[in-house]
Design a protein around this motif. Structure first.
Motif, PDB file in Angstrom:
ATOM      1  N   VAL A  53     -25.572  46.024  -8.215  1.00 25.33           N
ATOM      2  CA  VAL A  53     -24.636  45.852  -7.108  1.00 25.33           C
ATOM      3  C   VAL A  53     -23.361  45.184  -7.622  1.00 25.33           C
ATOM      4  CG1 VAL A  53     -24.265  44.740  -4.872  1.00 25.33           C
ATOM      5  CG2 VAL A  53     -26.530  45.643  -5.457  1.00 25.33           C
ATOM      6  N   SER A  54     -22.201  45.681  -7.208  1.00 26.25           N
ATOM      7  CA  SER A  54     -20.924  45.060  -7.575  1.00 26.25           C
ATOM      8  C   SER A  54     -20.807  43.722  -6.852  1.00 26.25           C
ATOM      9  CB  SER A  54     -19.752  45.964  -7.192  1.00 26.25           C
ATOM     10  OG  SER A  54     -19.796  47.176  -7.912  1.00 26.25           O
ATOM     11  N   CYS A  55     -20.702  42.629  -7.609  1.00 23.01           N
ATOM     12  CA  CYS A  55     -20.790  41.299  -7.000  1.00 23.01           C
ATOM     13  C   CYS A  55     -19.819  40.327  -7.666  1.00 23.01           C
ATOM     14  CB  CYS A  55     -22.228  40.782  -7.138  1.00 23.01           C
ATOM     15  SG  CYS A  55     -22.559  39.252  -6.239  1.00 23.01           S
ATOM     16  N   LYS A  56     -19.223  39.460  -6.855  1.00 22.21           N
ATOM     17  CA  LYS A  56     -18.390  38.359  -7.339  1.00 22.21           C
ATOM     18  C   LYS A  56     -18.816  37.083  -6.622  1.00 22.21           C
ATOM     19  CE  LYS A  56     -14.294  41.188  -8.428  1.00 22.21           C
ATOM     20  NZ  LYS A  56     -14.418  41.055  -9.889  1.00 22.21           N
ATOM     21  N   VAL A  57     -18.369  35.933  -7.143  1.00 29.19           N
ATOM     22  CA  VAL A  57     -18.743  34.647  -6.566  1.00 29.19           C
ATOM     23  C   VAL A  57     -17.506  33.781  -6.380  1.00 29.19           C
ATOM     24  CG1 VAL A  57     -19.236  33.657  -8.854  1.00 29.19           C
ATOM     25  CG2 VAL A  57     -20.272  32.628  -6.812  1.00 29.19           C
ATOM     26  N   VAL A  58     -17.452  33.049  -5.267  1.00 28.40           N
ATOM     27  CA  VAL A  58     -16.404  32.051  -5.042  1.00 28.40           C
ATOM     28  C   VAL A  58     -17.063  30.736  -4.651  1.00 28.40           C
ATOM     29  CG1 VAL A  58     -14.564  33.662  -4.434  1.00 28.40           C
ATOM     30  CG2 VAL A  58     -16.065  32.821  -2.640  1.00 28.40           C
ATOM     31  N   THR A  59     -16.636  29.664  -5.311  1.00 26.35           N
ATOM     32  CA  THR A  59     -17.154  28.330  -5.026  1.00 26.35           C
ATOM     33  C   THR A  59     -15.999  27.342  -5.093  1.00 26.35           C
ATOM     34  OG1 THR A  59     -17.592  27.676  -7.322  1.00 26.35           O
ATOM     35  CG2 THR A  59     -19.303  28.988  -6.203  1.00 26.35           C
ATOM     36  N   SER A  60     -16.301  26.065  -4.943  1.00 26.05           N
ATOM     37  CA  SER A  60     -15.269  25.032  -5.047  1.00 26.05           C
ATOM     38  C   SER A  60     -14.686  24.965  -6.452  1.00 26.05           C
ATOM     39  CB  SER A  60     -15.868  23.679  -4.670  1.00 26.05           C
ATOM     40  OG  SER A  60     -16.963  23.363  -5.509  1.00 26.05           O
TER      41      SER A  60
END
Length: 371
Positions: free
Chosen positions: A257-264
């Motif tokens: 699955v095409s996935c990205k992550v955003v966090t602090s």
């Protein structure tokens, strides 16, 4: 301000005005996430300025996007506007002030005269306890607080600061009229509430959640959440902490699955790029923790996965609300709950008694209000 308001938005404005006409000067307007609170209070602010040339209005928010939006609209209408933000002096001659609550709270001594001189104060996310120290400065102003969840708690009793709450339509009514999407709630198993440990402000420790979430059965459940009825759905995932979010992104990428992550820890430019990519990419997955819970409007979200347990009803409804906005071809959204959150708070679309919750501590009434 020229805007086409929906019938229930007009009704909510009229209900607030009726409370003011009855002698009250502090009122909460309740409306479910996705119902258009920002449109309503922006309309109220600009109408107040248009009707009274000497009026001054203060909008308090904790969202940079809203501050910029209000400033832009005011400028287009020729209204002298000033932002209250860190590192900048405000324009004392302005008529509309838009401030980040954190900044205003930290500059009370400097802003004391301004806070006492405005005729109308509008507070976004009024359930937040951070506003408590500001209320004493609004004695001579009308105050309207907007929130989807006018909850009183032991530490923050809203009925101490407001005299009434007026409610918009129920979630189900907004669904029936096509303003929000219906949903399906899936519980594949994961966290057992009785095994969790609570910490400050009623939330659960990361450790007690992760012990149960870092298991093969949960990982297998996450994989299944991208197959069958879920296959190809644009998915937003909520995790326990930064480390868990990064782990989960790698896990999902392993499923193809095409996935990205955003966090602090994600830089501003990188976060902006990830959100833009997610918005235009069919079947994309975006993993986050504590970043996209409010003020994030992406109607194309079709599936929300909650890989955490949520002690706060407000946060629970905000997270579910990310998937509730309609978009072309979208007939419903899916919610996969690994945190046993329905056991804690009930379904997202039930009719909650906000009039009662305005004056009663939610923790004290328990199951009675999560039918």
């Amino acid at each position: 301000m020229s805007v086409n308001l929906r019938g229930y938005q007009i009704a909510l404005i009229n209900s607030i005005r009726s409370e003011f006409a009855a002698g009250k000067n502090r009122v909460i307007g309740q409306l479910q996430t996705g119902g258009g609170k920002t449109v309503i209070f922006t309309k109220i602010a600009f109408d107040t300025l248009a009707k009274n040339d000497s009026a001054r209005v203060l909008i308090l928010t904790d969202r940079t996007e809203l501050r910029m939006q209000a400033q832009s609209k005011a400028k287009a209408l020729g209204i002298r506007t000033s932002a209250i933000q860190a590192g900048e002096r405000y324009d004392a001659g302005a008529r509309l002030f838009v401030g980040m609550v954190q900044t205003v709270s930290s500059r009370i001594a400097e802003l004391k005269y301004l806070l006492r001189s405005v005729q109308l104060v509008i507070i976004d996310e009024a359930h937040e306890g951070i506003f408590q120290k500001l209320y004493p400065y609004f004695d001579s102003a009308y105050v309207i607080g907007f929130t989807a969840t006018p909850l009183s708690t032991k530490k923050h009793r809203l009925d101490k600061y407001y005299q009434a709450v007026v409610c918009g339509p129920t979630t189900q009514a907004l669904i029936d009229d096509g303003y929000l999407c219906p949903y399906r709630h899936f519980e594949p198993g994961g966290v057992h509430i009785k095994d969790l440990v609570k910490k400050k402000d009623g939330e659960f420790t990361d450790e007690s959640q992760l012990i149960q979430l870092r298991t093969k059965s949960v990982h297998d459940g996450v994989k299944l959440a991208f197959n069958g009825v879920f296959a190809g759905k644009k998915t937003l995932v909520f995790c326990v902490n930064v480390e868990h979010a990064n782990e989960t992104c790698k896990l999902i990428e392993g499923f193809g699955v095409s996935c990205k992550v955003v966090t602090s820890e994600t830089g501003v430019a990188e976060r902006k790029a990830a959100l833009a990519w997610f918005s235009v990419t069919p079947g994309a997955c975006l993993v986050n923790c504590g970043i996209l819970t409010k003020g994030y409007d992406e109607p194309t979200i079709e599936h929300v996965i909650c890989l955490r347990s949520i002690g706060s009803l407000t946060l629970y409804l905000q997270i579910l609300g990310r998937g509730s906005r309609p978009s072309a071809g979208k007939v419903e959204f899916l919610f996969t709950d690994f945190g046993s959150n329905k056991e804690l708070h009930g379904r997202w679309d039930i009719d909650r008694d906000w009039q009662r919750l305005f004056i009663v501590d939610y923790k004290q009434v328990g199951d009675a209000l999560k039918l």
